[in-house]
Write a protein that holds these residues in place. Structure first.
Motif, PDB file in Angstrom:
ATOM      1  N   GLU A   1     -14.489 -10.810   1.673  1.00 18.89           N
ATOM      2  CA  GLU A   1     -14.105 -10.864   0.274  1.00 18.89           C
ATOM      3  C   GLU A   1     -12.599 -10.903   0.101  1.00 18.89           C
ATOM      4  OE1 GLU A   1     -16.203  -7.677  -1.662  1.00 18.89           O
ATOM      5  OE2 GLU A   1     -17.945  -8.113  -0.437  1.00 18.89           O
ATOM      6  N   GLU A   2     -11.870 -10.268   1.001  1.00 21.14           N
ATOM      7  CA  GLU A   2     -10.426 -10.256   0.867  1.00 21.14           C
ATOM      8  C   GLU A   2      -9.831 -11.654   0.995  1.00 21.14           C
ATOM      9  OE1 GLU A   2     -12.213  -8.268   2.716  1.00 21.14           O
ATOM     10  OE2 GLU A   2     -11.369  -6.262   2.894  1.00 21.14           O
ATOM     11  N   THR A   3     -10.552 -12.583   1.670  1.00 18.42           N
ATOM     12  CA  THR A   3     -10.002 -13.912   1.880  1.00 18.42           C
ATOM     13  C   THR A   3     -10.278 -14.832   0.721  1.00 18.42           C
ATOM     14  OG1 THR A   3     -11.958 -14.870   2.929  1.00 18.42           O
ATOM     15  CG2 THR A   3     -10.402 -13.690   4.351  1.00 18.42           C
ATOM     16  N   GLY A   4     -11.156 -14.452  -0.140  1.00 21.59           N
ATOM     17  CA  GLY A   4     -11.389 -15.374  -1.209  1.00 21.59           C
ATOM     18  C   GLY A   4     -12.324 -14.887  -2.225  1.00 21.59           C
TER      19      GLY A   4
ATOM     20  N   ALA B   1      -6.899   6.571   3.683  1.00 18.99           N
ATOM     21  CA  ALA B   1      -7.620   6.110   4.870  1.00 18.99           C
ATOM     22  C   ALA B   1      -7.224   4.706   5.315  1.00 18.99           C
ATOM     23  CB  ALA B   1      -9.127   6.154   4.608  1.00 18.99           C
ATOM     24  N   VAL B   2      -6.839   3.843   4.374  1.00 20.70           N
ATOM     25  CA  VAL B   2      -6.566   2.452   4.742  1.00 20.70           C
ATOM     26  C   VAL B   2      -5.270   2.346   5.544  1.00 20.70           C
ATOM     27  CG1 VAL B   2      -7.837   1.509   2.782  1.00 20.70           C
ATOM     28  CG2 VAL B   2      -5.404   2.024   2.532  1.00 20.70           C
ATOM     29  N   GLY B   3      -5.164   1.285   6.319  1.00 25.62           N
ATOM     30  CA  GLY B   3      -4.016   1.102   7.195  1.00 25.62           C
ATOM     31  C   GLY B   3      -2.755   0.686   6.462  1.00 25.62           C
ATOM     32  N   PRO B   4      -1.613   0.762   7.143  1.00 23.12           N
ATOM     33  CA  PRO B   4      -0.322   0.448   6.515  1.00 23.12           C
ATOM     34  C   PRO B   4      -0.150  -1.024   6.158  1.00 23.12           C
ATOM     35  CG  PRO B   4      -0.050   0.825   8.870  1.00 23.12           C
ATOM     36  CD  PRO B   4      -1.447   1.215   8.541  1.00 23.12           C
ATOM     37  N   ASP B   5      -0.961  -1.895   6.764  1.00 31.00           N
ATOM     38  CA  ASP B   5      -0.862  -3.332   6.477  1.00 31.00           C
ATOM     39  C   ASP B   5      -1.934  -3.806   5.501  1.00 31.00           C
ATOM     40  OD1 ASP B   5       1.290  -3.600   8.257  1.00 31.00           O
ATOM     41  OD2 ASP B   5      -0.070  -3.836   9.961  1.00 31.00           O
ATOM     42  N   THR B   6      -2.643  -2.871   4.899  1.00 30.08           N
ATOM     43  CA  THR B   6      -3.698  -3.232   3.955  1.00 30.08           C
ATOM     44  C   THR B   6      -3.122  -4.002   2.767  1.00 30.08           C
ATOM     45  OG1 THR B   6      -5.005  -1.289   4.553  1.00 30.08           O
ATOM     46  CG2 THR B   6      -5.484  -2.310   2.425  1.00 30.08           C
ATOM     47  N   ASP B   7      -3.780  -5.100   2.411  1.00 26.37           N
ATOM     48  CA  ASP B   7      -3.329  -5.901   1.276  1.00 26.37           C
ATOM     49  C   ASP B   7      -3.673  -5.209  -0.040  1.00 26.37           C
ATOM     50  OD1 ASP B   7      -2.341  -7.950   2.844  1.00 26.37           O
ATOM     51  OD2 ASP B   7      -4.239  -9.043   2.859  1.00 26.37           O
TER      52      ASP B   7
ATOM     53  N   CYS C   1      -3.878  -3.247  -9.674  1.00 24.19           N
ATOM     54  CA  CYS C   1      -3.668  -3.174  -8.224  1.00 24.19           C
ATOM     55  C   CYS C   1      -4.988  -2.762  -7.567  1.00 24.19           C
ATOM     56  CB  CYS C   1      -2.581  -2.156  -7.889  1.00 24.19           C
ATOM     57  SG  CYS C   1      -1.013  -2.448  -8.740  1.00 24.19           S
ATOM     58  N   GLN C   2      -5.515  -3.632  -6.707  1.00 25.39           N
ATOM     59  CA  GLN C   2      -6.826  -3.375  -6.121  1.00 25.39           C
ATOM     60  C   GLN C   2      -6.757  -3.364  -4.596  1.00 25.39           C
ATOM     61  OE1 GLN C   2      -9.063  -6.498  -8.270  1.00 25.39           O
ATOM     62  NE2 GLN C   2     -10.090  -4.830  -9.354  1.00 25.39           N
ATOM     63  N   VAL C   3      -7.490  -2.411  -4.011  1.00 24.30           N
ATOM     64  CA  VAL C   3      -7.523  -2.233  -2.558  1.00 24.30           C
ATOM     65  C   VAL C   3      -8.978  -2.195  -2.109  1.00 24.30           C
ATOM     66  CG1 VAL C   3      -6.952  -0.694  -0.643  1.00 24.30           C
ATOM     67  CG2 VAL C   3      -5.348  -0.962  -2.552  1.00 24.30           C
ATOM     68  N   GLU C   4      -9.311  -3.028  -1.127  1.00 19.48           N
ATOM     69  CA  GLU C   4     -10.663  -3.087  -0.565  1.00 19.48           C
ATOM     70  C   GLU C   4     -10.801  -2.082   0.579  1.00 19.48           C
ATOM     71  OE1 GLU C   4     -13.106  -5.404  -1.243  1.00 19.48           O
ATOM     72  OE2 GLU C   4     -12.085  -6.920  -2.459  1.00 19.48           O
ATOM     73  N   HIS C   5     -11.966  -1.422   0.625  1.00 16.13           N
ATOM     74  CA  HIS C   5     -12.283  -0.531   1.747  1.00 16.13           C
ATOM     75  C   HIS C   5     -13.791  -0.592   1.945  1.00 16.13           C
ATOM     76  CE1 HIS C   5     -11.838   2.733   4.577  1.00 16.13           C
ATOM     77  NE2 HIS C   5     -12.666   3.504   3.899  1.00 16.13           N
ATOM     78  N   GLY C   6     -14.231  -1.513   2.809  1.00 18.71           N
ATOM     79  CA  GLY C   6     -15.666  -1.729   2.962  1.00 18.71           C
ATOM     80  C   GLY C   6     -16.259  -2.227   1.654  1.00 18.71           C
ATOM     81  N   ASP C   7     -17.328  -1.581   1.208  1.00 20.99           N
ATOM     82  CA  ASP C   7     -17.963  -1.954  -0.054  1.00 20.99           C
ATOM     83  C   ASP C   7     -17.261  -1.338  -1.257  1.00 20.99           C
ATOM     84  OD1 ASP C   7     -20.034  -3.598   0.880  1.00 20.99           O
ATOM     85  OD2 ASP C   7     -21.255  -1.859   1.420  1.00 20.99           O
ATOM     86  N   GLU C   8     -16.278  -0.499  -1.008  1.00 20.56           N
ATOM     87  CA  GLU C   8     -15.608   0.190  -2.104  1.00 20.56           C
ATOM     88  C   GLU C   8     -14.334  -0.541  -2.528  1.00 20.56           C
ATOM     89  OE1 GLU C   8     -16.276   4.809  -1.880  1.00 20.56           O
ATOM     90  OE2 GLU C   8     -15.847   4.049   0.129  1.00 20.56           O
TER      91      GLU C   8
ATOM     92  N   ILE D   1       0.838  -1.196   0.000  1.00 20.53           N
ATOM     93  CA  ILE D   1       0.000   0.000   0.000  1.00 20.53           C
ATOM     94  C   ILE D   1       0.875   1.249   0.000  1.00 20.53           C
ATOM     95  CG2 ILE D   1      -0.234   0.051   2.516  1.00 20.53           C
ATOM     96  CD1 ILE D   1      -2.909   1.030  -0.103  1.00 20.53           C
ATOM     97  N   HIS D   2       2.030   1.177   0.657  1.00 16.00           N
ATOM     98  CA  HIS D   2       2.963   2.316   0.657  1.00 16.00           C
ATOM     99  C   HIS D   2       3.457   2.598  -0.762  1.00 16.00           C
ATOM    100  CE1 HIS D   2       6.185   4.997   1.977  1.00 16.00           C
ATOM    101  NE2 HIS D   2       7.020   4.290   1.234  1.00 16.00           N
ATOM    102  N   HIS D   3       3.799   1.533  -1.489  1.00 13.50           N
ATOM    103  CA  HIS D   3       4.277   1.681  -2.861  1.00 13.50           C
ATOM    104  C   HIS D   3       3.173   2.236  -3.759  1.00 13.50           C
ATOM    105  CE1 HIS D   3       6.203  -0.364  -6.633  1.00 13.50           C
ATOM    106  NE2 HIS D   3       6.390   0.936  -6.611  1.00 13.50           N
ATOM    107  N   LEU D   4       1.953   1.739  -3.572  1.00  7.65           N
ATOM    108  CA  LEU D   4       0.846   2.208  -4.405  1.00  7.65           C
ATOM    109  C   LEU D   4       0.555   3.683  -4.151  1.00  7.65           C
ATOM    110  CD1 LEU D   4      -1.247   1.452  -6.500  1.00  7.65           C
ATOM    111  CD2 LEU D   4      -2.775   0.741  -4.649  1.00  7.65           C
ATOM    112  N   ARG D   5       0.620   4.093  -2.895  1.00  9.31           N
ATOM    113  CA  ARG D   5       0.434   5.522  -2.593  1.00  9.31           C
ATOM    114  C   ARG D   5       1.502   6.364  -3.280  1.00  9.31           C
ATOM    115  NH1 ARG D   5      -0.371   4.319   3.704  1.00  9.31           N
ATOM    116  NH2 ARG D   5      -2.653   4.224   3.838  1.00  9.31           N
ATOM    117  N   ALA D   6       2.745   5.875  -3.257  1.00  4.49           N
ATOM    118  CA  ALA D   6       3.837   6.621  -3.888  1.00  4.49           C
ATOM    119  C   ALA D   6       3.613   6.745  -5.390  1.00  4.49           C
ATOM    120  CB  ALA D   6       5.167   5.927  -3.604  1.00  4.49           C
ATOM    121  N   ILE D   7       3.162   5.661  -6.017  1.00  4.86           N
ATOM    122  CA  ILE D   7       2.906   5.683  -7.462  1.00  4.86           C
ATOM    123  C   ILE D   7       1.837   6.715  -7.802  1.00  4.86           C
ATOM    124  CG2 ILE D   7       1.943   4.350  -9.386  1.00  4.86           C
ATOM    125  CD1 ILE D   7       3.280   1.868  -8.182  1.00  4.86           C
TER     126      ILE D   7
END
Length: 241
Positions: A238-241, A34-40, A84-91, A10-16
């Motif tokens: 959803e993140e698990t599968g 808003a998402v945390g530093p350990d977000t997949d 590159c996809q990041v989950e945040h609730g329903d978004e 997520i750090h790399h994606l923010r930088a991009i």
């Protein structure tokens, strides 16, 4: 299955996205902040043209603002890109990055609660019983323990990236002693769908979970799998599968 795409934090994606001159929707910036530093970050590598086509089929009706996003992808033709996809609730934030130089092509945020689809446990069981897809008996075993009129959400996500994710996550779970069944058949059935966006639903009964994958459009069952030995307080998302 092709070789695994590179990891993107997520750090790399923010930088991009921060370094790019591409105009970003405000919601993309807000979610990434808003998402945390350990977000997949779920990463898959596909051709720009094929992902544009899959996005149009899956989302264009309820998300007309995706037209500029799709056009940016189509302009690249068959060039390989990283999704590159990041989950945040329903978004769901989707950022498309060139595989060659990691420069940003386009990004968008989709609210998947729009046009949300559910299936009753009764209908799910009927579909599983009528199907000869791999692992259907495993999901049916779990679903049969749930109330028939319970409604289960069907969510869509990339077939190939999901196959990679479940293989990694549930191979590790099996090594830790969880009862993972039907994993290879489930992942193997998803791989040929490539960058299509099939539907998935998850049911949980006591300490067991059943995951079912449908064809795009949710007409038929593609495959299913089961996981046992979970904590009663576990949440499979959803993140698990």
């Amino acid at each position: 299955m092709t070789g695994a795409p590179p990891d993107v934090s997520i750090h790399h994606l923010r930088a991009i996205t921060n370094e790019s001159t591409v105009e970003l929707p405000d919601r993309v910036v807000e979610i990434l902040a808003a998402v945390g530093p350990d977000t997949d970050v779920l990463v898959s590598d596909v051709s720009a043209r094929s992902f544009a086509a899959a996005t149009r089929r899956s989302y264009s009706k309820q998300e007309p603002n995706l037209v500029p996003f799709i056009n940016s992808l189509q302009a690249l033709g068959d060039e390989l890109v990283l999704i590159c996809q990041v989950e945040h609730g329903d978004e769901l934030v989707t950022a498309v990055v060139r595989a060659t130089d990691r420069s940003l092509v386009a990004a968008t945020a989709i609210d998947r609660s729009v046009g949300i689809v559910h299936i009753t446990v009764q209908e799910l069981c009927a579909r599983l019983r009528a199907s000869n897809a791999p692992g259907v008996e495993l999901a049916l075993e779990v679903a049969s323990q749930c109330l028939a009129d319970d409604r289960v959400r069907i969510f869509e996500q990339g077939a190939l990236s999901t196959a990679r994710t479940v293989l990694t996550k549930y191979t590790m779970a099996a090594e830790k002693g969880f009862d993972v069944r039907g994993l290879d058949g489930f992942a193997g059935a998803l791989v040929p769908l490539g960058d299509e966006q099939p539907g998935f639903c998850i049911v949980q009964a006591d300490t067991s979970v059943g995951i079912t994958a449908f064809t795009p459009g949710n007409a038929d069952v593609v495959a299913a799998m089961g996981i046992g030995g979970l904590s009663l307080h576990s949440e499979t998302t959803e993140e698990t599968g």
